[in-house]
Each structure stands twice: as structure tokens, then as C-alpha cells.
Write an enzyme that holds these catalytic residues in place. Sequence first.
Site, PDB file in Angstrom:
ATOM      1  N   GLU A 200       0.710  -1.268   0.164  1.00 23.17           N
ATOM      2  CA  GLU A 200      -0.122  -0.042  -0.046  1.00 23.17           C
ATOM      3  C   GLU A 200       0.891   1.319   0.190  1.00 23.17           C
ATOM      4  O   GLU A 200       1.920   1.338   0.582  1.00 23.17           O
ATOM      5  CB  GLU A 200      -0.782   0.150   1.102  1.00 23.17           C
ATOM      6  CG  GLU A 200      -2.203  -0.656   1.094  1.00 23.17           C
ATOM      7  CD  GLU A 200      -3.031  -0.534   2.499  1.00 23.17           C
ATOM      8  OE1 GLU A 200      -2.667   0.199   3.412  1.00 23.17           O
ATOM      9  OE2 GLU A 200      -4.106  -1.252   2.444  1.00 23.17           O
ATOM     10  N   LYS A 237      -4.859   1.188  21.487  1.00 22.13           N
ATOM     11  CA  LYS A 237      -5.574   2.429  21.648  1.00 22.13           C
ATOM     12  C   LYS A 237      -5.447   2.789  23.196  1.00 22.13           C
ATOM     13  O   LYS A 237      -5.944   1.976  23.893  1.00 22.13           O
ATOM     14  CB  LYS A 237      -7.185   2.357  21.106  1.00 22.13           C
ATOM     15  CG  LYS A 237      -7.029   1.983  19.456  1.00 22.13           C
ATOM     16  CD  LYS A 237      -8.450   1.497  19.260  1.00 22.13           C
ATOM     17  CE  LYS A 237      -8.494   1.136  17.642  1.00 22.13           C
ATOM     18  NZ  LYS A 237      -9.716   0.306  17.375  1.00 22.13           N
ATOM     19  N   ARG A 291     -16.610  -7.770  14.604  1.00 25.80           N
ATOM     20  CA  ARG A 291     -16.892  -8.082  15.797  1.00 25.80           C
ATOM     21  C   ARG A 291     -17.491  -6.711  16.518  1.00 25.80           C
ATOM     22  O   ARG A 291     -17.409  -5.589  16.153  1.00 25.80           O
ATOM     23  CB  ARG A 291     -15.640  -8.397  16.769  1.00 25.80           C
ATOM     24  CG  ARG A 291     -14.441  -7.406  16.573  1.00 25.80           C
ATOM     25  CD  ARG A 291     -13.362  -7.847  17.511  1.00 25.80           C
ATOM     26  NE  ARG A 291     -12.550  -6.562  17.600  1.00 25.80           N
ATOM     27  CZ  ARG A 291     -11.546  -6.148  16.864  1.00 25.80           C
ATOM     28  NH1 ARG A 291     -11.232  -6.791  16.033  1.00 25.80           N
ATOM     29  NH2 ARG A 291     -10.848  -5.010  17.144  1.00 25.80           N
TER      30      ARG A 291
HETATM   31  C1  MV4 Z   1      -1.385   1.983   7.277  1.00 26.48           C
HETATM   32  C2  MV4 Z   1      -0.580   3.383   7.937  1.00 26.48           C
HETATM   33  C3  MV4 Z   1      -0.030   4.092   6.884  1.00 26.48           C
HETATM   34  N1  MV4 Z   1      -0.306   3.905   5.576  1.00 26.48           N
HETATM   35  N2  MV4 Z   1      -1.333   1.957   6.017  1.00 26.48           N
HETATM   36  C4  MV4 Z   1      -1.690  -0.113  11.449  1.00 26.48           C
HETATM   37  C5  MV4 Z   1      -2.669  -1.050  11.928  1.00 26.48           C
HETATM   38  C6  MV4 Z   1      -3.590  -1.382  10.566  1.00 26.48           C
HETATM   39  N3  MV4 Z   1      -4.915  -1.564  10.996  1.00 26.48           N
HETATM   40  C7  MV4 Z   1      -3.140  -0.481   9.650  1.00 26.48           C
HETATM   41  N4  MV4 Z   1      -2.113   0.422  10.160  1.00 26.48           N
HETATM   42  C8  MV4 Z   1      -1.741   1.284   9.524  1.00 26.48           C
HETATM   43  N5  MV4 Z   1      -1.824   1.211   8.154  1.00 26.48           N
HETATM   44  C9  MV4 Z   1      -0.913   2.864   5.088  1.00 26.48           C
HETATM   45  N6  MV4 Z   1      -1.014   2.725   3.831  1.00 26.48           N
HETATM   46  C10 MV4 Z   1      -0.423   3.449   9.270  1.00 26.48           C
HETATM   47  C11 MV4 Z   1      -0.977   2.657   9.849  1.00 26.48           C
HETATM   48  C12 MV4 Z   1      -0.591   2.792  11.346  1.00 26.48           C
HETATM   49  C13 MV4 Z   1      -1.824   2.792  12.144  1.00 26.48           C
HETATM   50  C14 MV4 Z   1      -3.127   2.861  11.877  1.00 26.48           C
HETATM   51  C15 MV4 Z   1      -4.255   3.178  12.627  1.00 26.48           C
HETATM   52  C16 MV4 Z   1      -3.955   3.393  13.943  1.00 26.48           C
HETATM   53  C17 MV4 Z   1      -2.720   3.572  14.418  1.00 26.48           C
HETATM   54  C18 MV4 Z   1      -1.505   3.295  13.599  1.00 26.48           C
HETATM   55  C19 MV4 Z   1      -0.381   3.192  14.236  1.00 26.48           C
HETATM   56  C20 MV4 Z   1       1.004   2.900  13.374  1.00 26.48           C
HETATM   57  C21 MV4 Z   1       0.525   2.834  12.070  1.00 26.48           C
END
Ligand code: MV4
Length: 446
Positions: A200, A237, A291
Site C-alpha cells: 500500500e 488504543k 466484531r
Molecule cells: C497504514 C498506515 C499508513 N499507511 N497503512 C496499522 C494498523 C492497521 N490496522 C493499519 N495500520 C496502518 N496502516 C498505510 N497505507 C499506518 C498504520 C498505522 C496505524 C493505523 C491506525 C492506528 C494506528 C496506527 C499506528 C501505526 C501505523
Amino acid sequence: MFEKVLIANRGEIALRIHRACHELGIKTVAVHSTADAQAMNVRLADETVCIGPPPARASYLNIPAILSAATITGADAIHPGLGFLAENADFAAAVEEHGFVFIGPSPEHIRLMGDKVRAKAEAQRLGIPVVPGSPEAVHDIAEAEMAARAIGYPVLLKAAAGGGGRGMKLARDPAELGQQLPLAQAEARAAFADDAVYLERFLDRPRHIEVQLIGDGQGGAIHLGERDCSVQRSHQKLLEETPSPGLDDRARQRLTGLAVAALQQLGYRSSGTMEFLYQDGTFYFIEMNTRLQVEHPISEMISGVDIVREQLRIAAGAPLGYRQSDIRLQGHAIECRINAENPENFRPSPGRISEYHAPGGLGVRVDSALYQGYEVPPFYDSLVAKLIVYGASREECLMRLRRTLEEYVIGGIETTIPLHQRLIEDADFRRGIYDIHWLERFLARG
Ligand code: MV4
């Protein structure tokens, strides 16, 4: 409606589900490990079955033991809660094969959303914007480089069977991609027994916004607004709020409208959450959780909808009790996750609760299975309480949150309460200006 529900979980969420059952006149069966024999949810249940020793794989993940407990007690249905078996499609199918109702989505929807590549393709097909990325898993460096060139660097490598952030790898150029691809594949294999990874475009400072959805699988679908879950550390979180201070009404309407339309198209049943990254005015779908979530109470606070009650009613065959036009999202709600942890180094702090006094008053909800004299076991997740506060405005909500954090007494263990007290005084947090990296910077400042 069901007469008896088995709750395949522990702690505050097991208690939350027990409460919804008892309000509907449903008897509950608590299954528990030997470490949880004295837990509040076990004490309050109508029947209890010990299903194994403390390690989760021997108790809360022990499918034969849970199905046996349901058989012995004559339960009609099983609520998986969250974590443990909640997103295990094989468990959902086994529950049904044994003649019980699974209180959750169909095994097919759980399986679909568990495959993050298929989930994204499905979201895109349903008109939801997704993060630009490889349409399928990449198998070797040639495929990865081709995909990365089309997406544009920097790219993130993610496990197709993953989610929750485990095993993600960043690559800023083709050389880094060559180094990171085998590492990402090895981590994916170790964590999920599946080495499929996809690419991604990397978003460098997004907010994490999720939409609370409920469908009845009979054409009914509603949303309860969004939650901002950006305040996190190592994918854990710490605090969630609704509505997000980072969205205006137009953006909110667009997002929730797209999500609920997609849910209806899916024919989805039960509670679910679509997760998005939001940056520079654009939403990108990343995953769907099939969920109930830890942070569901803040959506209940601003909507008045009991999400667990709707899960129970829908699982029993009833249509959704609400149309979207019945839902009024009003005011502001914040949840603080109170963990049995040192508030500076986050090391677990299990032990005996020597003193306990929960806050109360208007607009205050405490979801916790703690009591004075209870011994927090060292074997499980460190979440021991959720403090959920409502206010007519975000300002009022924050004032009330300050007051309730001050009032909350949990003696004998360390908790994250002092950290919450510090972070809600931060100027940027108070202005609602934060992204997924904000907490890390806040902690580094000391
Ligand atoms: C990402 C991102 C930046 N760019 N995807 C981390 C958990 C997973 N559910 C998806 N995540 C991320 N995906 C792209 N393309 C950054 C994160 C991410 C993040 C996302 C949501 C909440 C906290 C986070 C902490 C670090 C990285």
C-alpha cells in the site's frame, strides 16, 4: 428471544454482555479459566463452567471445551465478545454446526474480512475508497517492484492474513523493498501461518477513524457515526472519542453514508466496524472488524442504541429495531482505557485491588469487572476498566472527564489513570489536533 446465552469471554466485556442479556430476561452462562473463578462476571452469571487452566489457548480459545459447556448447560446461543474467538470463522461455523446460534456475523463475512486483500477488493467494489495498493498479494521481488512503481514510494508491506498492524514494513525505495519483502513474509508466516503480503502507499500522518455499523442481514443497516481512535501506542488504543474533532459534517456524512450503503449491499448481520485512515481531507478504507469493539460504548452514549442488545435481537432473528432516520447522534463522548500498567513504561501491573471507588454522576459510565479485594491475574490483556464520559459538547465532555479521572480510586495496582490526566491537558489534544503519531510524541516529551 434466547433463554440462555453462553458468554465466551472474560472481564469487563463479559460483564457488558451479561448486563445486556439480563435486561432482556436472558440467563447467562459464564465460562472461565481457573484464574478467573473469582471474577465479577462469573459471580453474576446464572451458571458457570470452568473450561481450563489460565493460558488462553487452553481455556478461552479452547473450542471443544466451550462447545461442551454450551451443550451441558443447554445454552441457545454463544456470544464471543471481542478478541479470543470473536473473529475466528471456523469457530462461528462450529457453533452453528453444533446447533447453537453464533451471536455475530456469518462465518463467510468473518472469513471475507479476515483476508485483508479480499476485504479491500470487496470494499472497492462496493464504492468505498481504499488506500492505493497492489490488488493482490505479491509473491516475489519482481511482482513487488512492479506494484510499488505503480503505487509510488514509500510503500508499506502488510500481511494479507494480518490486521492490527503486526508485521508491517516500510520501504522508501526499491533497495529497501528488496530487504523488507522477505522480512515481511517471514513475520507474516510466523504470526499468521500465511506468508502472503500486499503493498500500500504509505500515509505518513493519518488519523484513524472507524465507523460503527449494525446490519440485520435482512436489508436493515444503520451507522452510529464514527470514532476517532488515533490516540494509540504500539497499536494499543488508549483513548477514543466521537465525533472525531478532525471531521466536518460534510466529510462525516460522506463517510458514514458510503459505509452504511456498503454494509447493506453486503447483507451483513450484527455489529461491525469499517476502519479508515483520514489524511488531507481524504478517506481510505483499510480493514473491517467483524466484531463488537472495546470502544463501542462511546457510540452508544451519543446514539442511545444498546449495540449488544441489537446483536442479541438480530441473532435471534429479529430485524433491526431502528432505521437510520430514527438515530440522532447528539453530543460528545470520550472513552479512557484504564489498564493495569505502569503509566510511564507500560509494564503490566497485576495484583490485588486494595481499594476501589468508581466515579459516577450525570453522563458517566464505567465498564469494569473490578471490585475491592479482586486479584487482577497476570495472564491476560491489561485492560481493567473503561471510563466513558458524555457531554453536550466536547468542552463539557473534557471538563467531566477531568473530574471523573480525579474521582477514580484504584488502589493496589498501577494504572494508566495518571497518563490520561496528563494527556487531556495537552494543548493540541484539547484543540482536537492529533494524528496516529501524536501520543508517541507526547510521551517522548515526558
Ligand atoms: C497504514 C498506515 C499508513 N499507511 N497503512 C496499522 C494498523 C492497521 N490496522 C493499519 N495500520 C496502518 N496502516 C498505510 N497505507 C499506518 C498504520 C498505522 C496505524 C493505523 C491506525 C492506528 C494506528 C496506527 C499506528 C501505526 C501505523
